[in-house]
Design an enzyme around this catalytic site. Structure first.
Site, PDB file in Angstrom:
ATOM      1  N   TYR A 180      -4.051   7.151  95.921  1.00  0.00           N
ATOM      2  CA  TYR A 180      -2.669   7.096  95.250  1.00  0.00           C
ATOM      3  C   TYR A 180      -1.695   7.061  96.617  1.00  0.00           C
ATOM      4  O   TYR A 180      -1.932   7.223  97.620  1.00  0.00           O
ATOM      5  CB  TYR A 180      -2.324   8.599  94.688  1.00  0.00           C
ATOM      6  CG  TYR A 180      -2.431   9.713  95.473  1.00  0.00           C
ATOM      7  CD1 TYR A 180      -1.329  10.219  96.153  1.00  0.00           C
ATOM      8  CD2 TYR A 180      -3.321  10.382  95.774  1.00  0.00           C
ATOM      9  CE1 TYR A 180      -1.295  11.064  96.829  1.00  0.00           C
ATOM     10  CE2 TYR A 180      -3.393  11.727  96.497  1.00  0.00           C
ATOM     11  CZ  TYR A 180      -2.233  11.902  97.129  1.00  0.00           C
ATOM     12  OH  TYR A 180      -2.325  13.158  97.815  1.00  0.00           O
ATOM     13  N   PHE A 184       6.095   9.969 100.623  1.00  0.00           N
ATOM     14  CA  PHE A 184       5.970  11.359 100.818  1.00  0.00           C
ATOM     15  C   PHE A 184       4.658  11.906 100.893  1.00  0.00           C
ATOM     16  O   PHE A 184       4.185  13.044 101.443  1.00  0.00           O
ATOM     17  CB  PHE A 184       6.934  12.549  99.913  1.00  0.00           C
ATOM     18  CG  PHE A 184       6.613  12.244  98.457  1.00  0.00           C
ATOM     19  CD1 PHE A 184       5.392  13.016  97.876  1.00  0.00           C
ATOM     20  CD2 PHE A 184       7.213  11.349  97.610  1.00  0.00           C
ATOM     21  CE1 PHE A 184       4.961  12.973  96.872  1.00  0.00           C
ATOM     22  CE2 PHE A 184       6.771  11.241  96.257  1.00  0.00           C
ATOM     23  CZ  PHE A 184       5.777  11.920  95.961  1.00  0.00           C
ATOM     24  N   ASP A 185       3.816  11.058 100.439  1.00  0.00           N
ATOM     25  CA  ASP A 185       2.321  11.643 100.453  1.00  0.00           C
ATOM     26  C   ASP A 185       1.468  10.267  99.994  1.00  0.00           C
ATOM     27  O   ASP A 185       1.983   9.758  99.167  1.00  0.00           O
ATOM     28  CB  ASP A 185       2.112  12.444  99.376  1.00  0.00           C
ATOM     29  CG  ASP A 185       0.637  13.179  99.615  1.00  0.00           C
ATOM     30  OD1 ASP A 185      -0.034  12.996 100.562  1.00  0.00           O
ATOM     31  OD2 ASP A 185       0.203  14.202  98.780  1.00  0.00           O
ATOM     32  N   PHE A 190       4.167   7.272  91.498  1.00  0.00           N
ATOM     33  CA  PHE A 190       2.810   7.175  92.187  1.00  0.00           C
ATOM     34  C   PHE A 190       2.258   6.105  91.745  1.00  0.00           C
ATOM     35  O   PHE A 190       2.421   5.316  90.582  1.00  0.00           O
ATOM     36  CB  PHE A 190       2.319   8.298  91.452  1.00  0.00           C
ATOM     37  CG  PHE A 190       2.463   9.791  92.103  1.00  0.00           C
ATOM     38  CD1 PHE A 190       1.977  10.056  93.346  1.00  0.00           C
ATOM     39  CD2 PHE A 190       3.507  10.331  91.609  1.00  0.00           C
ATOM     40  CE1 PHE A 190       2.236  11.407  93.826  1.00  0.00           C
ATOM     41  CE2 PHE A 190       3.838  11.771  91.726  1.00  0.00           C
ATOM     42  CZ  PHE A 190       3.114  12.150  93.113  1.00  0.00           C
ATOM     43  N   TYR A 231       8.132  18.619  90.063  1.00  0.00           N
ATOM     44  CA  TYR A 231       8.387  19.940  90.794  1.00  0.00           C
ATOM     45  C   TYR A 231       9.605  20.356  90.318  1.00  0.00           C
ATOM     46  O   TYR A 231      10.016  21.620  90.726  1.00  0.00           O
ATOM     47  CB  TYR A 231       8.288  19.610  92.271  1.00  0.00           C
ATOM     48  CG  TYR A 231       7.078  19.334  92.905  1.00  0.00           C
ATOM     49  CD1 TYR A 231       5.832  20.351  92.925  1.00  0.00           C
ATOM     50  CD2 TYR A 231       6.985  17.954  93.251  1.00  0.00           C
ATOM     51  CE1 TYR A 231       4.802  19.711  93.658  1.00  0.00           C
ATOM     52  CE2 TYR A 231       5.676  17.452  93.632  1.00  0.00           C
ATOM     53  CZ  TYR A 231       4.283  18.539  93.825  1.00  0.00           C
ATOM     54  OH  TYR A 231       3.364  18.179  94.373  1.00  0.00           O
ATOM     55  N   ILE A 247       0.264  18.119  89.237  1.00  0.00           N
ATOM     56  CA  ILE A 247       1.650  18.447  88.425  1.00  0.00           C
ATOM     57  C   ILE A 247       1.616  17.696  87.042  1.00  0.00           C
ATOM     58  O   ILE A 247       0.412  17.066  86.767  1.00  0.00           O
ATOM     59  CB  ILE A 247       2.842  17.658  88.944  1.00  0.00           C
ATOM     60  CG1 ILE A 247       2.401  16.136  89.269  1.00  0.00           C
ATOM     61  CG2 ILE A 247       3.144  18.127  90.153  1.00  0.00           C
ATOM     62  CD1 ILE A 247       3.579  15.307  90.135  1.00  0.00           C
TER      63      ILE A 247
END
Length: 370
Positions: free
Chosen positions: A291, A301-302, A362, A346, A320
């Site tokens: 991902y 961010f990731d 994502f 979040y 999540i």
């Protein structure tokens, strides 16, 4: 005017004087200690040793080149100055303004135990009003010798002496008798065509369409000679085939169905870019994923794009909520775009690199289902 043209730096170590003979003028602007210190409390002094201005003029011009090369620097011709003294924890860097001239030799000596780093720029010190082409007044003297203002406008010139082409030259043809034409054709059948005929041929060529002119160019090889018609036909067929293939490719891309976006539980938007094969992922399955997570502004961010894949059990609250509902239905090898609103991500709680109330995007790929 001084202009900086490139970066320059030097690491000077204790006990080993650094010799500098710059290929261009250098301006040293900063001297600093490094990130690793051999002596964390001792002082380090940086010295500059240089030849006194005018020392070269004192040498005899009659010395041979070999003697000049073998001659070492005389201490009486050298001067030493301190650029700065640095102490860890107190003064760890110093701003300086020292110019080292091109092709001169300098020595940088470090007294202490710590390595120091000198930073600066290569500079151009040419005057801003200097002639960029290096011309002087002597080079312009030739132009001054030919002052057109001194030429009188009353000078008379014979028109016959002027080599000016006339537009009416080719409008007139000499009329010859038929008998003369016949005799000339018998004696010289290879006589070149009249200028007027050549002009007419050029005009006809000029009236050709662009397509015809392009075709004529194709019928000529690189040396200007005509090529066989068969070769030209092959080239045209190849171009036509290539054009058809491109059009077919464009048509296939247009007819390719666009990915459809659907909304699932919690307002999560799902777009399948690639459909996999095999069983579909369902709640309770252990899935392996790749991902890339982004914010709406495109900032990542990731991500997990290589190495050990990210594994979790689908629908058990290990990720999540947007993932638990967004991954359902994927098949191994499938690629999907998830747009997850903040309540399914979040929410009002900020995370490292993720502000509160952020919509997350994502790009996910399902590798396997266990």
């Amino acid at each position: 005017m001084v202009v900086s043209v490139a970066l320059w730096s030097l690491a000077a170590t204790p006990g080993e004087p650094s010799v500098i003979s710059p290929p261009g003028d250098i301006r040293i602007t900063n001297i600093a200690l490094g990130d690793q210190l051999a002596d964390e409390s001792g002082r380090t002094t940086v010295k500059l040793i240089y030849r006194r201005p005018g020392a070269d003029d004192e040498e005899s011009d009659e010395e041979d080149d070999e003697e000049d090369e073998e001659k070492e620097m005389d201490n009486s011709e050298l001067s030493t100055t301190v650029l700065c003294s640095l102490t860890p924890g107190k003064i760890e860097q110093s701003t300086v303004d020292v110019v080292l001239n091109e092709d001169e030799e300098y020595l940088i000596e470090v007294v202490g135990k710590n390595t120091v780093y000198l930073t600066g720029n290569y500079i151009d010190q040419s005057p801003f009003d200097q002639d960029p082409y290096g011309e002087d007044e002597d080079d312009m003297s030739d132009e001054e010798d030919y002052d057109l203002e001194e030429v009188s406008s009353d000078v008379e010139i014979n028109p016959d002496e002027l080599d000016i082409p006339s537009d009416d030259e080719d409008r007139f043809e000499e009329i010859q008798d038929d008998d003369a034409d016949k005799s000339e054709s018998k004696t010289d059948s290879k006589k070149r065509p009249r200028d007027s005929d050549a002009m007419e041929t050029e005009e006809q060529e000029g009236k050709l369409s662009k397509a015809q002119q392009k075709k004529q160019k194709k019928l000529k090889a690189a040396n200007g000679e005509a090529v066989p018609t068969a070769t030209a036909d092959k080239a045209e067929k190849a171009d036509e085939k290539k054009s058809k293939q491109e059009k077919k490719k464009e048509k296939a891309e247009k007819e390719k169905p666009k990915a459809q976006t659907k909304t699932v539980a919690g307002g999560v938007k799902v777009t399948d870019h690639k459909t996999g094969s095999g069983p579909q992922a369902k709640a309770g399955d252990m899935v392996s994923m790749r991902y890339i997570g982004k914010l709406e502004n495109g900032k990542i961010f990731d991500q997990n794009t290589k190495g050990k894949p990210f594994k979790f059990r689908l629908g058990k609250g290990e990720v999540i909520k947007g993932w638990d509902v967004g991954i359902v239905g994927m098949q191994p090898g499938g690629e999907r775009l998830l747009t997850i609103p903040a309540p399914m991500a979040y929410g009002k709680v900020s995370q490292p690199g993720i502000p509160a109330n952020s919509t997350l995007i994502f790009e996910v790929k399902l590798l396997s289902i266990n």
